[in-house]
Write a protein that holds these residues in place. Structure first.
Motif, PDB file in Angstrom:
ATOM      1  N   ARG A  48       0.863  -1.191   0.000  1.00 18.21           N
ATOM      2  CA  ARG A  48       0.000   0.000   0.000  1.00 18.21           C
ATOM      3  C   ARG A  48       0.896   1.236   0.000  1.00 18.21           C
ATOM      4  NH1 ARG A  48      -5.439   1.255   1.268  1.00 18.21           N
ATOM      5  NH2 ARG A  48      -6.012  -0.875   1.836  1.00 18.21           N
ATOM      6  N   LEU A  53       1.306  10.159   3.809  1.00 17.72           N
ATOM      7  CA  LEU A  53       1.553   9.845   5.226  1.00 17.72           C
ATOM      8  C   LEU A  53       2.894  10.394   5.722  1.00 17.72           C
ATOM      9  CD1 LEU A  53       0.532   6.195   6.157  1.00 17.72           C
ATOM     10  CD2 LEU A  53      -0.346   8.321   7.099  1.00 17.72           C
ATOM     11  N   LYS A  56       2.361  13.028   8.053  1.00 17.76           N
ATOM     12  CA  LYS A  56       1.671  12.762   9.320  1.00 17.76           C
ATOM     13  C   LYS A  56       2.587  13.100  10.501  1.00 17.76           C
ATOM     14  CE  LYS A  56       0.731   8.823  12.129  1.00 17.76           C
ATOM     15  NZ  LYS A  56       0.994   7.421  12.278  1.00 17.76           N
ATOM     16  N   ASN A 105      -9.399   5.085  14.599  1.00 16.86           N
ATOM     17  CA  ASN A 105      -8.002   5.435  14.356  1.00 16.86           C
ATOM     18  C   ASN A 105      -7.970   6.816  13.720  1.00 16.86           C
ATOM     19  OD1 ASN A 105      -5.397   5.716  13.443  1.00 16.86           O
ATOM     20  ND2 ASN A 105      -5.469   3.997  12.012  1.00 16.86           N
ATOM     21  N   LYS A 106      -7.286   7.733  14.399  1.00 17.08           N
ATOM     22  CA  LYS A 106      -7.246   9.114  13.899  1.00 17.08           C
ATOM     23  C   LYS A 106      -6.509   9.221  12.559  1.00 17.08           C
ATOM     24  CE  LYS A 106      -5.616  13.618  15.377  1.00 17.08           C
ATOM     25  NZ  LYS A 106      -5.303  14.443  16.533  1.00 17.08           N
ATOM     26  N   THR A 110      -7.192   3.093   5.757  1.00 16.54           N
ATOM     27  CA  THR A 110      -8.318   2.235   5.406  1.00 16.54           C
ATOM     28  C   THR A 110      -9.539   2.801   6.116  1.00 16.54           C
ATOM     29  OG1 THR A 110      -6.789   0.373   5.551  1.00 16.54           O
ATOM     30  CG2 THR A 110      -9.106  -0.173   5.438  1.00 16.54           C
ATOM     31  N   HIS A 113     -11.048   2.057  10.087  1.00 11.91           N
ATOM     32  CA  HIS A 113     -10.008   1.398  10.896  1.00 11.91           C
ATOM     33  C   HIS A 113     -10.247   1.834  12.348  1.00 11.91           C
ATOM     34  CE1 HIS A 113      -5.323   0.812  11.331  1.00 11.91           C
ATOM     35  NE2 HIS A 113      -5.936   0.559  12.473  1.00 11.91           N
ATOM     36  N   LEU A 115      -9.891   0.931  16.867  1.00 13.76           N
ATOM     37  CA  LEU A 115      -9.035   0.357  17.901  1.00 13.76           C
ATOM     38  C   LEU A 115      -9.875  -0.086  19.098  1.00 13.76           C
ATOM     39  CD1 LEU A 115      -6.609   3.433  18.078  1.00 13.76           C
ATOM     40  CD2 LEU A 115      -6.363   1.497  16.551  1.00 13.76           C
ATOM     41  N   ASN A 154       0.477  -5.037  17.748  1.00 13.04           N
ATOM     42  CA  ASN A 154       1.927  -4.857  17.688  1.00 13.04           C
ATOM     43  C   ASN A 154       2.430  -4.773  19.114  1.00 13.04           C
ATOM     44  OD1 ASN A 154       1.748  -4.385  14.828  1.00 13.04           O
ATOM     45  ND2 ASN A 154       1.100  -2.276  15.272  1.00 13.04           N
ATOM     46  N   GLY A 160       6.757  -2.308  15.449  1.00 14.72           N
ATOM     47  CA  GLY A 160       6.037  -1.305  14.667  1.00 14.72           C
ATOM     48  C   GLY A 160       5.082  -0.502  15.534  1.00 14.72           C
ATOM     49  N   GLN A 169      -5.983  -3.458  16.964  1.00 10.33           N
ATOM     50  CA  GLN A 169      -6.533  -2.694  15.834  1.00 10.33           C
ATOM     51  C   GLN A 169      -7.341  -3.597  14.903  1.00 10.33           C
ATOM     52  OE1 GLN A 169      -3.905   0.365  14.266  1.00 10.33           O
ATOM     53  NE2 GLN A 169      -2.228  -0.453  15.465  1.00 10.33           N
ATOM     54  N   VAL A 294       1.841  -4.615   3.261  1.00  8.65           N
ATOM     55  CA  VAL A 294       2.953  -3.735   3.655  1.00  8.65           C
ATOM     56  C   VAL A 294       2.598  -2.298   3.284  1.00  8.65           C
ATOM     57  CG1 VAL A 294       5.369  -3.195   3.158  1.00  8.65           C
ATOM     58  CG2 VAL A 294       4.654  -5.572   3.409  1.00  8.65           C
ATOM     59  N   LEU A 295       2.959  -1.387   4.178  1.00 11.63           N
ATOM     60  CA  LEU A 295       2.689   0.037   3.920  1.00 11.63           C
ATOM     61  C   LEU A 295       4.000   0.748   3.582  1.00 11.63           C
ATOM     62  CD1 LEU A 295       0.579   2.440   4.239  1.00 11.63           C
ATOM     63  CD2 LEU A 295       1.538   2.719   6.521  1.00 11.63           C
ATOM     64  N   LYS A 297       5.675   4.686   2.330  1.00 19.76           N
ATOM     65  CA  LYS A 297       5.302   6.096   2.285  1.00 19.76           C
ATOM     66  C   LYS A 297       6.076   6.875   1.220  1.00 19.76           C
ATOM     67  CE  LYS A 297       4.295   5.762   7.209  1.00 19.76           C
ATOM     68  NZ  LYS A 297       4.589   6.178   8.567  1.00 19.76           N
TER      69      LYS A 297
HETATM   70  P1  B4P Z   1       0.564   1.181  16.860  1.00 19.66           P
HETATM   71  O1  B4P Z   1       0.392  -0.295  17.074  1.00 19.66           O
HETATM   72  O2  B4P Z   1       1.218   1.913  17.985  1.00 19.66           O
HETATM   73  O3  B4P Z   1       1.334   1.524  15.485  1.00 19.66           O
HETATM   74  P2  B4P Z   1       0.942   1.352  13.946  1.00 19.66           P
HETATM   75  O4  B4P Z   1      -0.368   0.690  13.724  1.00 19.66           O
HETATM   76  O5  B4P Z   1       2.109   0.747  13.258  1.00 19.66           O
HETATM   77  O6  B4P Z   1       0.773   2.842  13.496  1.00 19.66           O
HETATM   78  P3  B4P Z   1       1.785   4.048  13.542  1.00 19.66           P
HETATM   79  O7  B4P Z   1       1.222   5.039  14.509  1.00 19.66           O
HETATM   80  O8  B4P Z   1       3.190   3.597  13.763  1.00 19.66           O
HETATM   81  O9  B4P Z   1       1.540   4.666  12.109  1.00 19.66           O
HETATM   82  P4  B4P Z   1       2.142   4.416  10.660  1.00 19.66           P
HETATM   83  O10 B4P Z   1       2.513   5.753  10.140  1.00 19.66           O
HETATM   84  O11 B4P Z   1       3.116   3.308  10.591  1.00 19.66           O
HETATM   85  O12 B4P Z   1      -0.881   1.754  16.633  1.00 19.66           O
HETATM   86  C1  B4P Z   1      -1.302   3.010  17.083  1.00 19.66           C
HETATM   87  C2  B4P Z   1      -2.598   3.291  16.366  1.00 19.66           C
HETATM   88  O13 B4P Z   1      -3.214   4.421  16.957  1.00 19.66           O
HETATM   89  C3  B4P Z   1      -2.358   3.643  14.902  1.00 19.66           C
HETATM   90  O14 B4P Z   1      -3.372   3.080  14.125  1.00 19.66           O
HETATM   91  C4  B4P Z   1      -2.418   5.151  14.911  1.00 19.66           C
HETATM   92  O15 B4P Z   1      -2.772   5.667  13.653  1.00 19.66           O
HETATM   93  C5  B4P Z   1      -3.496   5.369  15.960  1.00 19.66           C
HETATM   94  N1  B4P Z   1      -3.445   6.681  16.618  1.00 19.66           N
HETATM   95  C6  B4P Z   1      -2.354   7.453  16.875  1.00 19.66           C
HETATM   96  N2  B4P Z   1      -2.727   8.569  17.529  1.00 19.66           N
HETATM   97  C7  B4P Z   1      -4.068   8.502  17.701  1.00 19.66           C
HETATM   98  C8  B4P Z   1      -5.034   9.347  18.295  1.00 19.66           C
HETATM   99  N3  B4P Z   1      -4.683  10.509  18.849  1.00 19.66           N
HETATM  100  N4  B4P Z   1      -6.317   8.959  18.304  1.00 19.66           N
HETATM  101  C9  B4P Z   1      -6.702   7.783  17.726  1.00 19.66           C
HETATM  102  N5  B4P Z   1      -5.827   6.946  17.131  1.00 19.66           N
HETATM  103  C10 B4P Z   1      -4.534   7.300  17.119  1.00 19.66           C
HETATM  104  O16 B4P Z   1       0.847   3.925   9.884  1.00 19.66           O
HETATM  105  C11 B4P Z   1      -0.230   4.819   9.665  1.00 19.66           C
HETATM  106  C12 B4P Z   1      -1.532   4.059   9.777  1.00 19.66           C
HETATM  107  O17 B4P Z   1      -1.625   3.088   8.731  1.00 19.66           O
HETATM  108  C13 B4P Z   1      -1.640   3.279  11.076  1.00 19.66           C
HETATM  109  O18 B4P Z   1      -2.965   3.373  11.512  1.00 19.66           O
HETATM  110  C14 B4P Z   1      -1.339   1.859  10.659  1.00 19.66           C
HETATM  111  O19 B4P Z   1      -1.921   0.924  11.540  1.00 19.66           O
HETATM  112  C15 B4P Z   1      -1.952   1.829   9.288  1.00 19.66           C
HETATM  113  N6  B4P Z   1      -1.384   0.823   8.387  1.00 19.66           N
HETATM  114  C16 B4P Z   1      -0.130   0.303   8.368  1.00 19.66           C
HETATM  115  N7  B4P Z   1       0.011  -0.589   7.374  1.00 19.66           N
HETATM  116  C17 B4P Z   1      -1.177  -0.627   6.731  1.00 19.66           C
HETATM  117  C18 B4P Z   1      -1.671  -1.363   5.613  1.00 19.66           C
HETATM  118  N8  B4P Z   1      -0.892  -2.185   4.948  1.00 19.66           N
HETATM  119  N9  B4P Z   1      -2.957  -1.195   5.275  1.00 19.66           N
HETATM  120  C19 B4P Z   1      -3.780  -0.341   5.939  1.00 19.66           C
HETATM  121  N10 B4P Z   1      -3.367   0.404   6.997  1.00 19.66           N
HETATM  122  C20 B4P Z   1      -2.076   0.259   7.387  1.00 19.66           C
END
Ligand code: B4P
Length: 334
Positions: A48, A53, A56, A105-106, A110, A113, A115, A154, A160, A169, A294-295, A297
């Motif tokens: 993806r 991002l 972000k 998820n803020k 997707t 999404h 939590l 995670n 991650g 999630q 896999v994501l 950026k």
């Molecule tokens: P974590 O378990 O801590 O980390 P993560 O999912 O790997 O997300 P990360 O924050 O490292 O983001 P990344 O740029 O890699 O999960 C924390 C979760 O809380 C995340 O979903 C985060 O977005 C969310 N969050 C953070 N602050 C918040 C707030 N204030 N309020 C509510 N939620 C909050 O990836 C960006 C996003 O893409 C992440 O959501 C990730 O899960 C998602 N992603 C990664 N790979 C993906 C894929 N292949 N397909 C779809 N989505 C994907």
């Protein structure tokens, strides 16, 4: 235990998501999916690509270096438009339960999404409790009646994870199938209750989920998950961490990813958070990578992953599997 926890969750998530996108509480990022099927295993990996991002805000850039001083986004009071619902799960016959809240998820790529967050702070490095597993499984089961979902977790600094407050999630699977479904189905053991390793170039542990009707779910998930963790820890002891005077392996210090669907639990221990290509490009991999998604950026990472293949990327951030001549049964029997 409440027999129907999170009743009507699908409808609530949909309504909350629509409102939160309109109000700006959720920041949805557009992405494109590149198919990256692995020829040998037939696994339909997805890459993806979400260049936006890169903009972000990250915890590291925006928040204090001391992790304990960072605000907890999953603690009350909740951002109103990110809040979906809450529920308490109680073990059979017990009065003590576990309180959960569902938040959007803020920063999603997707739609819808969300939590599942523990209401009280619990560290993300603590193992999933039976009630947490039951809640997650009940949710994917309930939502799956309309739209298949996948849950992921995670745990540990190389997994991650970026948030220390315990959360599982959930994402909807728009095509109704998770990339590993068929591969798991065609490699399942004769004994459906036995945990097993898939023939992949990295250590991984899977167990099929089929709680016998009438069995206490809490007991079922406790023993099923423990068996899987035991297998993982034993494998790590035998492979990379096995010096005679090495300290006992503590789960809370390990990094691993958990993937849960209605029909299986899959865990992968981690050696690194990022895959580093030969030119120094780093790609962060979380549990979704090990679910086949896999994501990336930036364009350079996208090209590199397509060039080396997703399986090589995943192997680069995980432990080696059983050695040639060492059967998975040997690992399981230890
Ligand atoms: P974590 O378990 O801590 O980390 P993560 O999912 O790997 O997300 P990360 O924050 O490292 O983001 P990344 O740029 O890699 O999960 C924390 C979760 O809380 C995340 O979903 C985060 O977005 C969310 N969050 C953070 N602050 C918040 C707030 N204030 N309020 C509510 N939620 C909050 O990836 C960006 C996003 O893409 C992440 O959501 C990730 O899960 C998602 N992603 C990664 N790979 C993906 C894929 N292949 N397909 C779809 N989505 C994907």
């Amino acid at each position: 235990m409440s027999s129907t926890p999170f009743t009507g969750l699908g409808t609530k998530v949909k309504a909350a998501y629509t409102k939160a996108v309109q109000s700006g509480a959720v920041r949805f990022t557009e992405s494109e999916i590149e198919e990256a099927d692995d020829e040998e295993t037939g696994i339909p990996f997805e890459i993806r690509f979400a260049p936006a991002l890169q903009k972000k805000p990250t915890a590291v850039k925006e928040e204090p270096a001391d992790k304990s001083a960072r605000p907890d986004p999953f603690a009350p009071p909740y951002v109103e438009d990110l809040y979906v619902t809450e529920d308490t799960l109680v073990e059979e016959g017990e009065t003590v339960g576990e309180d959960f809240v569902v938040l959007l998820n803020k920063f999603c790529v997707t739609p819808r999404h969300f939590l599942l967050v523990t209401k009280e702070f619990k560290p993300q490095t603590s193992p999933l409790s039976p009630l947490e597993l039951i809640a997650a499984w009940q949710i994917v089961k309930q939502l799956g009646a309309r739209e298949k979902h996948l849950a992921f977790f995670n745990s540990g600094e190389l997994s991650g994870a970026s948030q220390p407050h315990k959360h599982i999630q959930f994402i909807p699977l728009s095509n109704g199938i998770a990339p590993f479904d068929n591969f798991i189905n065609s490699n399942k053991p004769q004994n459906p209750k036995a945990p097993f390793q898939l023939p992949l170039p990295y250590a991984n542990f899977t167990t099929l989920l089929a709680p016998p009707p009438g069995q206490d779910l809490s007991m079922y998930f406790a023993s099923t998950f423990l068996a899987l963790l035991d297998l993982m820890i034993d494998h790590l002891r035998r492979t990379s961490l096995s010096t005679p005077d090495a300290p006992a392996i503590r789960l809370s210090s390990l990094s691993y990813n958990v993937i849960l669907t209605e029909s299986y639990l899959h865990i992968v221990p981690r050696t690194a958070e990022c895959y580093e290509t030969d030119d120094g490009t780093k790609v962060s991999i979380n549990a979704l990578g090990f679910a086949g998604m896999v994501l990336v950026k930036d364009q350079k990472s996208l090209e590199k992953i397509k060039e080396v293949g997703v399986l090589k990327v995943l192997s680069g951030v995980a432990y080696r599997p059983v050695a040639p001549g060492e059967s998975s049964e040997e690992v399981q029997d230890a």
